[in-house]
Design an enzyme around this catalytic site. Structure first.
Site, PDB file in Angstrom:
ATOM      1  N   CYS A   1       3.381  -2.894   3.354  1.00  0.00           N
ATOM      2  CA  CYS A   1       4.718  -3.161   2.842  1.00  0.00           C
ATOM      3  C   CYS A   1       5.389  -1.850   2.408  1.00  0.00           C
ATOM      4  O   CYS A   1       5.451  -0.906   3.183  1.00  0.00           O
ATOM      5  CB  CYS A   1       4.629  -4.184   1.718  1.00  0.00           C
ATOM      6  SG  CYS A   1       6.203  -4.873   1.166  1.00  0.00           S
ATOM      7  N   ILE A   2       5.842  -1.746   1.176  1.00  0.00           N
ATOM      8  CA  ILE A   2       6.509  -0.550   0.681  1.00  0.00           C
ATOM      9  C   ILE A   2       5.519   0.526   0.235  1.00  0.00           C
ATOM     10  O   ILE A   2       5.877   1.703   0.118  1.00  0.00           O
ATOM     11  CB  ILE A   2       7.469  -0.909  -0.494  1.00  0.00           C
ATOM     12  CG1 ILE A   2       8.411   0.246  -0.835  1.00  0.00           C
ATOM     13  CG2 ILE A   2       6.669  -1.338  -1.717  1.00  0.00           C
ATOM     14  CD1 ILE A   2       9.400   0.589   0.229  1.00  0.00           C
TER      15      ILE A   2
END
Length: 220
Positions: A137-138
């Protein structure tokens, strides 16, 4: 003795902590493969607390990252300060905005972000020992600050985040939700997960591939 993986959490909830599905899918796949794991989180206050129904910050509320992460770990969790790379064969960081708010200041400072005290040191030991490191993800946006420049990662296709990776000296690779990017030289594996996923099944495909590749790399 089975392989052992450290999982670093950043709270509980996509908007102010670890993404719950990403964390659960990671633990599920580790268990399916017969790999032992232990969860860790920094013992600090969250950057903020978000009402996940409305997306609004609760300005008067304070929560602790370790205490909130314990919800995901069913109470079996330790402070990040106690993580020793010598005790594990690999480390995985699920995403969620906690990675950008609690493990780093990326949500506020972008490419000028600061990494949470202790996290860089913990991952540096894994990196130095050539133990696999997975991020989703991030979370991969932290790699240039955590491990140094020139490491290939993905956050999917987001131009602003990929631009920040490049600005910090990282190498961003575009990637679909169901795939992974592997930097074999640095033994780093990343996947977009909910940077792109619209369904839990989409996220699961990429996350399972990441865990499977981490498993393979632990044998090398």
């Amino acid at each position: 003795m089975s392989k052992q993986v450290a999982v670093i959490l950043s709270g509980c909830g996509v908007q102010d902590g670890s993404e719950i599905y990403e964390s659960t899918l990671t633990l599920l796949r580790l268990d399916q493969l017969g790999i032992g794991y232990r969860c860790f989180a920094p013992d600090i206050d969250q950057h903020d607390v978000i009402d996940h129904r409305t997306g609004e910050a609760q300005s008067e509320e304070r929560r602790n990252v370790l205490v909130e992460s314990a919800r995901l770990a069913r109470g079996d969790i330790a402070p990040l300060a106690e993580l020793e790379a010598d005790d594990f064969d690999a480390v995985i960081l699920p995403g969620g905005f906690g990675a950008a708010k609690n493990l780093s200041t990326f949500a506020v400072d972008g490419s000028e972000m600061v990494i949470q005290e202790g996290l860089r040191e913990a991952l540096a030991d894994f990196h130095e020992d050539r133990k696999p490191i997975g991020l989703m993800c991030i979370a991969p946006v932290m790699v240039p600050r955590l491990l140094g420049p020139g490491i290939a990662v993905t956050v999917g296709h987001d131009p602003s985040v990929s631009g920040a990776v490049s600005a910090m000296g990282g190498l961003h690779r575009s990637c679909g939700v169901e795939d992974i990017v592997v930097d074999f030289e640095n033994r780093v594996v990343t996947t977009p997960a909910y940077m792109l996923a619209t369904r839990i099944g989409e996220a699961a495909t990429g996350i399972f591939k990441l865990v499977d590749r981490i498993d393979e790399m632990m044998d090398l």
